[in-house]
Design a protein around this motif. Structure first.
Motif, PDB file in Angstrom:
ATOM      1  N   ARG A 160      39.670  49.287  44.593  1.00 18.22           N
ATOM      2  CA  ARG A 160      39.093  48.518  45.705  1.00 18.22           C
ATOM      3  C   ARG A 160      38.834  47.069  45.295  1.00 18.22           C
ATOM      4  O   ARG A 160      39.122  46.147  46.048  1.00 18.22           O
ATOM      5  N   LEU A 161      38.307  46.860  44.099  1.00 12.39           N
ATOM      6  CA  LEU A 161      38.057  45.502  43.609  1.00 12.39           C
ATOM      7  C   LEU A 161      39.351  44.689  43.544  1.00 12.39           C
ATOM      8  O   LEU A 161      39.371  43.506  43.888  1.00 12.39           O
ATOM      9  N   GLU A 162      40.427  45.331  43.119  1.00 13.92           N
ATOM     10  CA  GLU A 162      41.707  44.632  42.992  1.00 13.92           C
ATOM     11  C   GLU A 162      42.259  44.202  44.345  1.00 13.92           C
ATOM     12  O   GLU A 162      43.061  43.281  44.420  1.00 13.92           O
ATOM     13  N   GLN A 163      41.816  44.851  45.426  1.00 14.62           N
ATOM     14  CA  GLN A 163      42.274  44.510  46.780  1.00 14.62           C
ATOM     15  C   GLN A 163      41.438  43.390  47.398  1.00 14.62           C
ATOM     16  O   GLN A 163      41.798  42.863  48.436  1.00 14.62           O
ATOM     17  N   ALA A 205      34.048  44.285  31.290  1.00 15.31           N
ATOM     18  CA  ALA A 205      35.191  44.182  30.385  1.00 15.31           C
ATOM     19  C   ALA A 205      36.438  43.685  31.113  1.00 15.31           C
ATOM     20  O   ALA A 205      37.303  43.056  30.510  1.00 15.31           O
ATOM     21  N   GLU A 206      36.508  43.964  32.437  1.00 16.02           N
ATOM     22  CA  GLU A 206      37.654  43.527  33.251  1.00 16.02           C
ATOM     23  C   GLU A 206      37.432  42.138  33.852  1.00 16.02           C
ATOM     24  O   GLU A 206      38.267  41.649  34.599  1.00 16.02           O
ATOM     25  N   ARG A 242      26.131  46.393  42.565  1.00 24.61           N
ATOM     26  CA  ARG A 242      26.776  45.295  43.282  1.00 24.61           C
ATOM     27  C   ARG A 242      27.638  44.541  42.276  1.00 24.61           C
ATOM     28  O   ARG A 242      27.116  44.049  41.279  1.00 24.61           O
ATOM     29  N   ILE A 243      28.935  44.513  42.560  1.00 24.79           N
ATOM     30  CA  ILE A 243      29.899  43.911  41.643  1.00 24.79           C
ATOM     31  C   ILE A 243      30.638  42.792  42.371  1.00 24.79           C
ATOM     32  O   ILE A 243      31.193  43.012  43.438  1.00 24.79           O
ATOM     33  N   GLU A 244      30.653  41.620  41.745  1.00 32.60           N
ATOM     34  CA  GLU A 244      31.390  40.496  42.326  1.00 32.60           C
ATOM     35  C   GLU A 244      32.790  40.440  41.750  1.00 32.60           C
ATOM     36  O   GLU A 244      32.977  40.534  40.546  1.00 32.60           O
ATOM     37  N   ARG A 245      33.760  40.292  42.641  1.00 30.63           N
ATOM     38  CA  ARG A 245      35.177  40.205  42.231  1.00 30.63           C
ATOM     39  C   ARG A 245      35.396  38.889  41.549  1.00 30.63           C
ATOM     40  O   ARG A 245      35.110  37.854  41.977  1.00 30.63           O
TER      41      ARG A 245
END
Length: 77
Positions: free
Chosen positions: A27-30, A56-57, A74-77
């Motif tokens: 989902r993050l990659e999209q 790490a990514e 909550r993760i920011e792309r």
């Protein structure tokens, strides 16, 4: 996506590690840079491992909370 729009939500309750990170990563990659993914999960191992894997990514962990056995990230792309 504008900064004021709602974050993308992904409910991963019932999904065990490492599958929950795999789904979050897809989902993050999209998503576009700067967008925020809100994860809900109930796997303590995933709640511990996902922030490390995300950082790490190159993603940014904005928030990590736990309440009544449910974890919110909550993760920011």
């Amino acid at each position: 996506m504008k900064a004021l729009e709602a974050a993308v939500r992904l409910d991963l309750r019932g999904v065990k590690c490492p599958l929950n990170w795999a789904r979050a990563k897809v989902r993050l990659e999209q998503m576009a840079r700067g967008e925020v993914l809100e994860l809900t999960l109930d796997d303590p191992r995933g709640a511990r491992d996902i922030p490390n894997a995300a950082e790490a990514e190159g993603y940014v962990i904005l928030e990590s909370t736990a309440r009544d056995g449910v974890f919110h990230l909550r993760i920011e792309r």
